[in-house]
Design a protein around this motif. Structure first.
Motif, short mmCIF file in Angstrom:
data_model
loop_
_atom_site.label_atom_id
_atom_site.label_comp_id
_atom_site.label_asym_id
_atom_site.label_seq_id
_atom_site.Cartn_x
_atom_site.Cartn_y
_atom_site.Cartn_z
N ILE A 36 36.52 32.85 47.78
CA ILE A 36 37.58 32.70 46.77
C ILE A 36 38.95 32.47 47.42
N LYS A 40 40.65 25.63 47.50
CA LYS A 40 39.26 25.31 47.80
C LYS A 40 38.55 25.30 46.46
N ALA A 41 37.47 24.52 46.37
CA ALA A 41 36.71 24.52 45.11
C ALA A 41 35.77 25.71 45.10
N GLN A 42 35.60 26.34 43.96
CA GLN A 42 34.67 27.46 43.83
C GLN A 42 33.54 27.08 42.88
N THR A 44 30.36 28.63 40.30
CA THR A 44 30.09 29.80 39.46
C THR A 44 29.34 30.86 40.25
N VAL A 47 31.57 32.62 42.83
CA VAL A 47 32.47 33.61 42.24
C VAL A 47 31.68 34.86 41.86
N GLU A 48 30.46 34.67 41.35
CA GLU A 48 29.65 35.83 40.96
C GLU A 48 29.30 36.69 42.18
N SER A 50 30.95 36.82 44.94
CA SER A 50 32.18 37.45 45.41
C SER A 50 32.47 38.71 44.60
N TYR A 51 32.25 38.61 43.29
CA TYR A 51 32.49 39.77 42.44
C TYR A 51 31.63 40.96 42.89
N ILE B 18 40.94 33.69 43.00
CA ILE B 18 41.21 32.35 42.48
C ILE B 18 39.90 31.62 42.26
N ASN B 19 39.86 30.87 41.18
CA ASN B 19 38.66 30.12 40.84
C ASN B 19 39.11 28.70 40.50
N ASN B 20 38.89 27.79 41.42
CA ASN B 20 39.30 26.39 41.22
C ASN B 20 40.76 26.27 40.79
N TRP B 33 36.29 41.15 36.04
CA TRP B 33 37.06 39.97 36.47
C TRP B 33 37.24 39.05 35.28
N HIS B 43 32.77 38.47 35.08
CA HIS B 43 31.79 39.39 35.66
C HIS B 43 32.28 40.80 35.48
N VAL B 99 41.52 20.11 44.44
CA VAL B 99 40.27 20.30 45.19
C VAL B 99 39.03 20.11 44.33
#
Lengths: 169, 241
Positions: A36, A40-42, A44, A47-48, A50-51, B18-20, B33, B43, B99
């Protein structure tokens, strides 16, 4: 002879475990930092993951430290000087990530405003007329959050007109 | 801007990731989150919940002051003031790279600013440069007849439902009026930029405000993949039958 060598036998297994414990703790803390990362592109899934990693890393790192200490106690006797040195060298990153797992590094970059202060319109000379503000009005109470401040803090928790709100930018 | 209460529980939010290029926030109380732009719980224990949106405006300080002389203004935090964006931050941000995947068929550049409106499951993006040119746009998003209007500062955009007492009105900008004034074709009432009828047959009425999100085109599109884009001059005002 047999009595003397038996505690030495299988020591490599404890060393391996020691390395695994340290490696796991580092990975658990480092992976979400890289996934994250800004600009940068994330995904789904990323991110999950990472959570969950962030969620459990305070516990996992703590357990890792306990395991690490137990293994060091087991390995200390009979270890050569370089073995003992290796224990210290490994302890440093482990303690580092254990501390980091309890930090919010995003708030190092962007300090939060836990005790946000406000000015009346006449005292708000710090906002140029041409600057944008995020404005909210609830039950007759009006609040302006200057965008240039919000673009840094990103989140301000407030109560406006008796309603708890979160201003985000 | 979001209500901080979910199911009667008051939450305190912090920046958490951060997410996109849109940030994630975390609440202290449950550790959930949340996505900042959508208010959706991504989440955690409250996953699937959504924060309730609070109507907010994005206005120039001059315009806001005129409407709210008794309001309060967030003070800068002196410890970090040097980190605040520079006065020309909008130009600087426009140079940042994007990005997320970019659709090469797009007529808009990824960092074009749009005024986004999402209603009844429909989304519409109005490019800011077009609003500057046209000043007022009459449209219908989902089932809601509305109009968007650009303030005289060329920065502040508001949207209003143009249904008043069950009647859909057609709005115009009154030429040469400073501060900006609006009028409607049906009753010739005079309305101000806050959507209030200041004189005429409907004096005292207040138009219902519609949330506008000023956003970069690429970001708006991520969260509203089916969005349409308003094209200048495409929807000219039509006389009511």
């Amino acid at each position: 002879m047999i009595m003397n060598t038996s505690p030495q036998k299988g020591r490599w297994k404890f060393w391996l475990l020691l390395l695994l414990v340290v490696g796991l703790a580092i990975a658990m803390v480092a992976i979400p930092v890289f996934v994250i990362m800004p600009f940068k592109a994330q995904t789904t899934t990323g991110v999950e993951w990472s959570y969950w990693l962030r969620r459990f890393s305070p516990w996992v790192t703590l357990i890792s430290v306990i395991l690490f200490l137990a293994l060091c106690v087991r390995l200390w006797r009979g270890a050569r000087w370089w073995g003992r040195l290796a224990m210290f060298v490994l302890a440093a990153p482990l303690l580092g990530v254990t501390w980091f797992a309890r930090q919010n590094h995003f708030e190092w970059m962007f300090n939060p405003l836990p005790n946000a202060a406000y000015a009346s319109v006449t005292d708000a000379g710090f906002v140029p007329d041409n600057d944008m503000v995020m404005a909210v009005e609830i039950n007759g109470e009006a609040v302006a959050y200057p965008v240039r401040q919000m673009a840094y803090h990103h989140v301000v928790n407030d109560v406006v007109g008796g309603r708890p709100i979160t201003a985000t930018y | 801007m979001w209500e901080s209460e979910v199911d009667g529980k008051r939450l305190t939010f912090h920046l958490a990731g951060i997410n996109n290029q849109n940030f994630i926030m975390r609440d202290d109380e449950t550790g959930t989150w949340w996505q900042q732009v959508s208010g959706e719980a991504l989440h955690g224990p409250l996953k699937g919940k959504r924060l309730t949106q609070v109507y907010n405006d994005e206005l120039s300080f001059a315009l806001w002051k005129r409407e709210h002389s008794r309001g309060r203004v967030l003070r800068p935090d002196e410890r970090v003031q040097k980190n605040y964006e520079a006065a020309n931050w909008e130009e600087e941000y426009a140079k940042f790279r994007v990005v997320t995947p970019v659709d090469t068929n797009d007529k808009l550049k990824p960092r074009t600013l749009v005024a986004g409106v999402a209603l009844d499951g429909k989304a519409m993006a109005y490019p800011m440069p077009d609003l500057e040119k046209q000043r007022l746009v009459l449209d219908t998003v989902g089932k809601t007849p509305l109009f968007l209007v650009m303030g005289e500062d060329n920065k502040s955009v508001r949207a209003f439902d143009r249904t008043v007492d069950g009647r859909v009105l057609e709005f115009f900008v009154k030429p040469d009026a400073t501060p900006l004034q609006l009028t409607d074709a049906e009753t010739a009432t005079i309305w101000d930029f806050s959507g209030k009828a200041v004189s005429g047959p409907m004096a005292g009425k207040q138009l219902r405000k519609v949330t506008v999100l000023k956003d970069y085109w690429f970001d708006w599109k991520i969260y509203h993949p089916d969005t349409a884009v308003y094209t200048l001059g495409e929807r000219l005002p039509q006389a009511n039958p």
